[in-house]
Design a protein around this motif. Structure first.
Motif, mmCIF file in Angstrom:
data_model
loop_
_atom_site.group_PDB
_atom_site.id
_atom_site.type_symbol
_atom_site.label_atom_id
_atom_site.label_comp_id
_atom_site.label_asym_id
_atom_site.label_seq_id
_atom_site.Cartn_x
_atom_site.Cartn_y
_atom_site.Cartn_z
ATOM 1 N N GLY A 247 0.812 -1.220 0.000
ATOM 2 C CA GLY A 247 0.000 0.000 0.000
ATOM 3 C C GLY A 247 0.842 1.265 0.000
ATOM 4 O O GLY A 247 0.515 2.235 0.679
ATOM 5 N N ILE A 248 1.947 1.232 -0.741
ATOM 6 C CA ILE A 248 2.823 2.410 -0.784
ATOM 7 C C ILE A 248 2.574 3.163 -2.096
ATOM 8 O O ILE A 248 2.565 2.568 -3.177
ATOM 9 N N ALA A 249 2.375 4.458 -1.999
ATOM 10 C CA ALA A 249 2.042 5.260 -3.177
ATOM 11 C C ALA A 249 3.287 5.511 -4.028
ATOM 12 O O ALA A 249 4.398 5.627 -3.514
ATOM 13 N N LEU A 250 3.048 5.632 -5.343
ATOM 14 C CA LEU A 250 4.140 5.917 -6.281
ATOM 15 C C LEU A 250 4.850 7.209 -5.891
ATOM 16 O O LEU A 250 6.084 7.292 -5.927
ATOM 17 N N ALA A 251 4.062 8.193 -5.489
ATOM 18 C CA ALA A 251 4.652 9.496 -5.129
ATOM 19 C C ALA A 251 5.657 9.338 -3.983
ATOM 20 O O ALA A 251 6.694 10.016 -3.958
ATOM 21 N N ASP A 252 5.362 8.445 -3.047
ATOM 22 C CA ASP A 252 6.276 8.234 -1.915
ATOM 23 C C ASP A 252 7.568 7.556 -2.382
ATOM 24 O O ASP A 252 8.654 7.881 -1.903
ATOM 25 N N VAL A 253 7.436 6.609 -3.325
ATOM 26 C CA VAL A 253 8.631 5.938 -3.866
ATOM 27 C C VAL A 253 9.483 6.974 -4.603
ATOM 28 O O VAL A 253 10.707 7.036 -4.425
ATOM 29 N N GLU A 254 8.821 7.800 -5.409
ATOM 30 C CA GLU A 254 9.547 8.847 -6.161
ATOM 31 C C GLU A 254 10.278 9.782 -5.204
ATOM 32 O O GLU A 254 11.445 10.103 -5.388
ATOM 33 N N TYR A 255 9.549 10.191 -4.159
ATOM 34 C CA TYR A 255 10.118 11.125 -3.192
ATOM 35 C C TYR A 255 11.356 10.544 -2.517
ATOM 36 O O TYR A 255 12.413 11.167 -2.467
ATOM 37 N N ALA A 256 11.221 9.298 -2.008
ATOM 38 C CA ALA A 256 12.333 8.697 -1.258
ATOM 39 C C ALA A 256 13.527 8.421 -2.173
ATOM 40 O O ALA A 256 14.679 8.578 -1.755
ATOM 41 N N ALA A 257 13.252 8.022 -3.414
ATOM 42 C CA ALA A 257 14.352 7.736 -4.349
ATOM 43 C C ALA A 257 15.092 9.031 -4.693
ATOM 44 O O ALA A 257 16.324 9.070 -4.729
ATOM 45 N N ALA A 258 14.327 10.098 -4.910
ATOM 46 C CA ALA A 258 14.963 11.382 -5.265
ATOM 47 C C ALA A 258 15.749 11.928 -4.074
ATOM 48 O O ALA A 258 16.890 12.369 -4.212
ATOM 49 N N ALA A 259 15.140 11.869 -2.890
ATOM 50 C CA ALA A 259 15.791 12.461 -1.716
ATOM 51 C C ALA A 259 17.068 11.720 -1.327
ATOM 52 O O ALA A 259 17.991 12.313 -0.785
ATOM 53 N N THR A 260 17.133 10.417 -1.612
ATOM 54 C CA THR A 260 18.352 9.670 -1.253
ATOM 55 C C THR A 260 19.250 9.445 -2.469
ATOM 56 O O THR A 260 20.301 8.820 -2.363
ATOM 57 N N GLY A 261 18.831 9.944 -3.617
ATOM 58 C CA GLY A 261 19.632 9.817 -4.846
ATOM 59 C C GLY A 261 19.846 8.368 -5.251
ATOM 60 O O GLY A 261 20.912 7.999 -5.758
ATOM 61 N N LEU A 262 18.828 7.524 -5.039
ATOM 62 C CA LEU A 262 18.996 6.089 -5.298
ATOM 63 C C LEU A 262 19.173 5.770 -6.778
ATOM 64 O O LEU A 262 18.439 6.273 -7.634
ATOM 65 N N LYS A 263 20.189 4.952 -7.057
ATOM 66 C CA LYS A 263 20.424 4.476 -8.436
ATOM 67 C C LYS A 263 20.305 2.960 -8.431
ATOM 68 O O LYS A 263 20.571 2.314 -7.423
ATOM 69 N N GLN A 264 19.970 2.403 -9.571
ATOM 70 C CA GLN A 264 19.773 0.949 -9.654
ATOM 71 C C GLN A 264 21.002 0.174 -9.160
ATOM 72 O O GLN A 264 20.881 -0.817 -8.448
#
Ligand SMILES: Nc1nc2c(ncn2[C@@H]2O[C@H](COP(=O)(O)OP(=O)(O)O)[C@@H](O)[C@H]2O)c(=O)[nH]1
Ligand SMILES: [Mg+2]
Length: 412
Positions: free
Chosen positions: A200-217
């Motif tokens: 039940g995790i929203a796409l916006a939350d995934v986008e936010y956390a990935a951007a804020a931590t600079g996550l790369k594959q």
């Protein structure tokens, strides 16, 4: 049992109520065994008949309804309200929410220990997590009873979030991202979201956390863990209920816990006892209040028990249970209460019911979001909205405030 609440502890009732008209918030009580989750569940769901009658019920053993309080606009607007999806008591609106009591979590649950994975996925279905910790320090890390002050409750907070994070990390690692061809950023985020969709995790939350931590594959495990920690904080915010605050010596541990975490001191046992005593008309007490009045002759043991509770309430301002629920919904989860009305002069719906419904909405929601929540058609045909307090028009993008009363104008 030789505890102070025994004189009123007739039985622990389970009110298996699920409310189709409940406001769409599901709060889960989580934590290790024996910290008081079931006691808190029983106390929180021990609502009076008038509230339960309003609710359509289906039986589910560990799910029930509790409520959170908001100031009803009826007093300020000087109208007599006729609530439909909630209740008004002396100017206080009682908003029903769903609450679930989840089995105890033991260390290494993410590796399948205890109830393991099933249990962790149950937790993730909730919008808000209330982590019940034993602030008296009388349960060890596995939930076995030990002498008060023996265990540091701060450890439980750290272990619980770690369990959730490692469990989520395990889910993400199943994607084998390291071995897959490089995805473009958008595809990478979409793949992460898909993998976590069951939580039940929203796409916006995934986008936010990935951007804020600079996550790369191609990032190492530590970077994924950082991303997950932020994602968990954003999507499953935790409120800490420092339970068993009534136990002598708990103050000291609570003070220490407070240095690191924001925790609401509470006594589920005291709250359950007061609600039971109120049900039996021995005391007058409204959940969340800072005091109660004795209305009947009591025996010595009952009086003694109530004295202990009163002293506790003086120290903390209340038993803390209602406060923990409200902190979870309005504070940690960031919800606001909004009253949609059809007629902005009478604050009523088509049938003339005044301030009939109250909706819990995320802070930042707009007038248009409210229109869609009232009805999809109303959202689609939205023309304007009127703030019923000021009679001023507001736009579709108007950010709703707590306790707003809004009339939506829609086309035919
Ligand atoms: N003193 C005290 N005891 C409590 C409180 N809440 C629960 N307990 C006791 O702690 C034990 C475990 O409670 P329970 O609700 O079953 O814990 P759960 O395993 O987390 O569901 C029981 O003996 C309860 O009576 C509290 O606020 N104060
Ligand atoms: Mg239990």
């Amino acid at each position: 049992m030789d505890t102070f609440y025994e004189p009123f502890y007739l039985f622990v009732p389970i009110y298996p109520i699920r409310n189709e008209r409940c406001l769409p918030v599901l709060a889960a009580l989580v934590g290790k065994p024996n910290c008081g989750k079931s006691t808190m569940f029983s106390a929180a769901t021990l609502v009076d008949v008038e509230i339960s009658n309003r609710i359509f019920t289906t039986i589910q053993p560990n799910k029930g309804i509790a409520y959170v309080r908001a100031r009803c606009p009826c007093t300020e607007l000087q109208v007599r309200c006729t609530p439909v999806n909630s209740l008004c008591r002396n100017g206080t609106r009682l908003l029903p929410i769903n609450i679930v009591d989840i089995a105890g979590l033991v260390p290494d649950a993410h590796q399948g220990r205890g109830l393991g994975n099933q249990f962790l996925s149950d937790i993730m279905q909730a919008d808000a997590l209330i982590h019940v910790v034993d602030v008296s320090g009388s349960t060890d890390k596995d939930g076995n009873p030990v002498g008060p002050g023996t265990h540091d409750p701060a450890e439980d907070v750290a272990f619980f979030t770690q369990e959730l994070d490692y469990w989520m990390l395990g889910i993400v690692q199943k994607m084998n991202l390291g071995r897959r061809v490089d995805l473009r950023e958008k595809e990478f985020i979409a793949a992460l979201h898909k993998q976590l969709a069951g939580l039940g995790i929203a796409l916006a939350d995934v986008e936010y956390a990935a951007a804020a931590t600079g996550l790369k594959q191609a990032a190492p495990e530590s970077a994924y863990l950082q991303f997950i920690e932020l994602l968990r904080k954003k999507s499953k915010p935790i409120t800490i209920a420092a339970n068993k605050a009534d136990v002598p010596g708990a103050d000291k541990l609570h003070e220490r816990l407070k240095e690191r975490y924001d925790a609401v001191p509470c006594s589920a046992a005291a709250e359950l006892m007061l609600r039971r005593a109120a049900e039996q008309q021995l005391v007058t007490y409204a959940p969340g209040d800072g005091d109660f009045a004795v209305s009947k002759e009591l025996d010595d043991r009952q009086r003694k028990a109530l004295d202990i509770i009163r002293a506790l309430m003086k120290r903390f301002g209340s038993t803390g249970v209602q406060q923990a629920l409200e902190k979870a919904v309005f504070g940690t989860l960031g919800m606001i209460a909004v009253y949609p009305v059809e007629n902005e002069h009478k604050f009523s719906d088509k049938q003339g019911r005044v301030l009939p419904d109250v909706f819990l909405m995320k802070k930042g929601s707009t007038a248009l979001d409210l229109a869609f929540k009232v009805h999809e058609d109303i959202g689609k045909k939205f023309i304007a909205a009127v703030d019923a307090r000021t009679h001023k028009s507001v736009s579709a993008s108007y950010q709703l405030k707590h306790n707003d009363t809004i009339s939506i104008k829609a086309g035919r």
